[in-house]
Design an enzyme around this catalytic site. Structure first.
Site, PDB file in Angstrom:
ATOM      1  N   THR A  35      36.233  38.379  42.689  1.00 31.86           N
ATOM      2  CA  THR A  35      35.763  39.567  43.136  1.00 31.86           C
ATOM      3  C   THR A  35      34.565  39.583  44.133  1.00 31.86           C
ATOM      4  O   THR A  35      34.038  40.082  44.746  1.00 31.86           O
ATOM      5  CB  THR A  35      35.255  40.519  42.068  1.00 31.86           C
ATOM      6  N   CYS A  39      27.022  39.327  38.182  1.00 30.45           N
ATOM      7  CA  CYS A  39      26.751  40.331  37.010  1.00 30.45           C
ATOM      8  C   CYS A  39      25.674  39.778  36.237  1.00 30.45           C
ATOM      9  O   CYS A  39      25.417  38.543  36.044  1.00 30.45           O
ATOM     10  CB  CYS A  39      28.023  40.952  36.294  1.00 30.45           C
ATOM     11  N   CYS A  43      27.102  42.964  31.409  1.00 29.33           N
ATOM     12  CA  CYS A  43      27.804  43.757  32.471  1.00 29.33           C
ATOM     13  C   CYS A  43      28.989  44.352  31.560  1.00 29.33           C
ATOM     14  O   CYS A  43      29.961  43.916  30.947  1.00 29.33           O
ATOM     15  CB  CYS A  43      28.265  43.521  33.564  1.00 29.33           C
ATOM     16  N   ARG A  46      35.256  44.672  32.661  1.00 30.21           N
ATOM     17  CA  ARG A  46      35.956  43.616  32.040  1.00 30.21           C
ATOM     18  C   ARG A  46      35.769  42.309  32.122  1.00 30.21           C
ATOM     19  O   ARG A  46      35.492  41.837  33.233  1.00 30.21           O
ATOM     20  CB  ARG A  46      37.459  43.931  32.279  1.00 30.21           C
ATOM     21  N   ARG A  68      27.531  38.950  46.029  1.00 30.83           N
ATOM     22  CA  ARG A  68      26.872  40.066  46.085  1.00 30.83           C
ATOM     23  C   ARG A  68      26.719  40.487  44.835  1.00 30.83           C
ATOM     24  O   ARG A  68      27.406  40.236  43.756  1.00 30.83           O
ATOM     25  CB  ARG A  68      27.322  41.219  47.015  1.00 30.83           C
TER      26      ARG A  68
END
Length: 509
Positions: A35, A39, A43, A46, A68
């Site tokens: 992705t 995180c 988080c 999933r 990001r």
């Protein structure tokens, strides 16, 4: 830096993110290759497959690697990593100084000079160790502050930019878009939409009223706020500081002028900061100061687990979970307070320091009082200080050395070098040097066997009370001996009223 290289460490961190363990928030970030986002460990999304995950020590490293920030968990909103106090190496010292705003004030050359390296070598070292150089680490810190202000206040975006340490509004906008893939306005609108949709304010819904900034201070639970506020109240200097059972406030100098800060506990148990600064750029280092003062980046789970493993300490940890070691608002002030408090009670030290502040301190526009500058103490301390002449000369000498730069004392000092420099000063012994190191650097592994209160607490806890035996026993609690010291201070039995005016033993000022 490719993130965590050890298979065992990778597996341990993967277990943490699988469990959504909030205790690890702020200690590392999880970058997901599929992705391209990173995180915090807790988080709610999933859990990605282990082969798609890379762990980084800092969000700056993840950003430099092309990731990001997650819009769902907002990893920049997590408490800071306790590693920067637990570790004493140059990378940890650099992180403490970056949080204190040194890069914004002095640039990378100033940061490198403080650490004793060339800018090029420092950049290479931090990139190897943390995955990002000092400029990237400072930029990540500015982005975190900007997000906090955008989500948590109604400050104009122009004021947010300069409060976060950016040199221009454009630079702030570009950094926010690059890190969060959102504009500053979109970040703020998201918070407002959430608040409207739930009909309640979020944890980050803070305010700015009449020049006063009000923000949430995230921290790891549990936290002994009662002990922190009681500590501050016992030592508060009238005019300079004020403390209650649920709040502490004080006036202090920042590089841009006087500031006022208040840390208070809400009925729901949150800690909030209310600050008023002369210059907006002082807000970021002021928040860092407040976090150090209340030890908010500590890892209470690790500390409590380690100390409670010893049967002698388990009852005290159970009674006071999440104990903290108070820091200081100003390193120079801390040294003077420690030296004044040598060999006298907390109450007597407070009386002496109050006189010093009232006679040599400066009044603020709102009627507050600033602790005296080192120059003022060096030049006029002899007119105010009472007690043994040797102690007064030592205090004045230390203030003069701090004023002219021959003695440096900062949150980014090397612990060994700082201790040696302090011990080289007349009138400063091991107790003072170690106590200052505990309070200024936030070193979690300082023990004070010469402290009478520590020995009294040890005796009450069933530990050996003589310094040599107590020091040997305390070694088993490394690297958390500062927290052992705090527990022993709390364990001191209540003292009956005095019947004579005999000299009191040394206590922690």
């Amino acid at each position: 830096m490719e993130g965590v290289g050890s298979t065992a460490e990778h597996d341990e961190r993967y277990r943490a993110i699988t469990a959504k363990d909030t205790r690890f928030d702020g200690q590392f970030v999880t970058a997901v290759r599929s992705t391209r986002i990173y995180c915090r460990p807790s988080c709610p999304a999933r859990t990605p497959k282990p082969e798609n995950v890379t762990f980084y020590a800092t969000s700056a490293a993840a950003h430099e690697a092309g990731y990001r920030a997650c819009k769902r968990c907002l990893p920049e909103a997590a408490p800071g990593s306790p590693a920067w106090n637990l570790r004493g190496d140059a990378a940890a010292r650099a992180m403490r100084l970056i949080a204190a705003g040194v890069v914004e004030q002095e640039g990378v050359p100033g940061l490198a000079r403080r650490l004793g390296y060339s800018p090029r070598h420092l950049t290479r070292m931090l990139t190897t160790e943390l995955g990002a150089g000092p400029l990237a680490l400072a930029r990540a810190h500015r982005a975190h502050t900007a997000r906090m202000l955008l989500v948590g206040t109604d400050m104009p975006i122009s004021e947010v930019a300069f409060s976060a340490g950016f040199s221009s509004i454009r630079q702030c906008n570009e950094t926010i878009r690059e890190v969060f893939e959102m504009t500053p306005g979109e970040l703020r609108a998201k918070r407002r939409a959430l608040a409207r949709g739930t009909h309640v304010t979020t944890d980050d819904s803070d305010t700015v009223t009449q020049g006063t900034i009000d923000l949430l201070l995230p921290h790891r639970a549990p936290i002994d706020t009662a002990g922190l506020f009681a500590w501050m109240a016992a030592r508060a200097l009238p005019g300079v500081e004020s403390a209650t059972a649920t709040s502490f406030s004080r006036h202090l100098r920042m590089s841009g002028g006087p500031a006022h800060v208040e840390i208070r506990q809400t009925p729901s148990g949150q800690l909030r900061l209310r600050a008023k600064v002369t210059r907006l750029a002082d807000l970021t280092p002021l928040v860092a100061t407040a976090r150090r003062l209340f030890d908010l980046d500590a890892d209470p789970g690790a500390v409590d687990d380690a100390l409670s493993a010893h049967p002698e300490l388990a009852p005290f940890v159970a009674a006071v979970p999440g104990i903290r070691v108070p820091g200081t608002a100003d390193p120079h002030e801390m040294l003077i307070r420690a030296m004044v408090g040598q060999q006298i009670t907390v109450a007597a030290a407070r009386t002496a320091l109050t006189a010093l502040a009232e006679q040599l301190g400066e009044r603020t526009a709102d009627g507050g009082l600033l602790f005296p500058t080192m120059t003022a103490i060096a030049e006029h301390g002899a007119e105010v200080l009472r007690g043994p002449a040797a102690r007064s000369r030592a205090i004045i000498g230390a203030a003069a050395a701090l004023a002219d730069g021959s003695l440096t004392l900062t949150v980014g000092d090397d612990a060994v070098a700082q201790r040696a420099a302090l011990l080289a000063m007349p009138g400063i012994g091991p107790w003072t040097a170690d106590y200052v190191r505990m309070r200024v650097i936030g070193d979690p592994d300082v023990f004070l066997p010469g402290d009478v209160a520590v020995r009294a607490g040890a005796a009450a806890s069933g530990l050996p009370a003589d310094p040599a035996s107590l020091t040997a026993w305390a070694a088993r609690t490394a690297p958390w001996r500062s927290y052992l010291t705090a527990h022993l201070w709390r364990a001191v039995p209540a003292r009956p009223p005095r019947r004579s005016a005999r000299p009191a033993p040394k206590e922690n000022p």
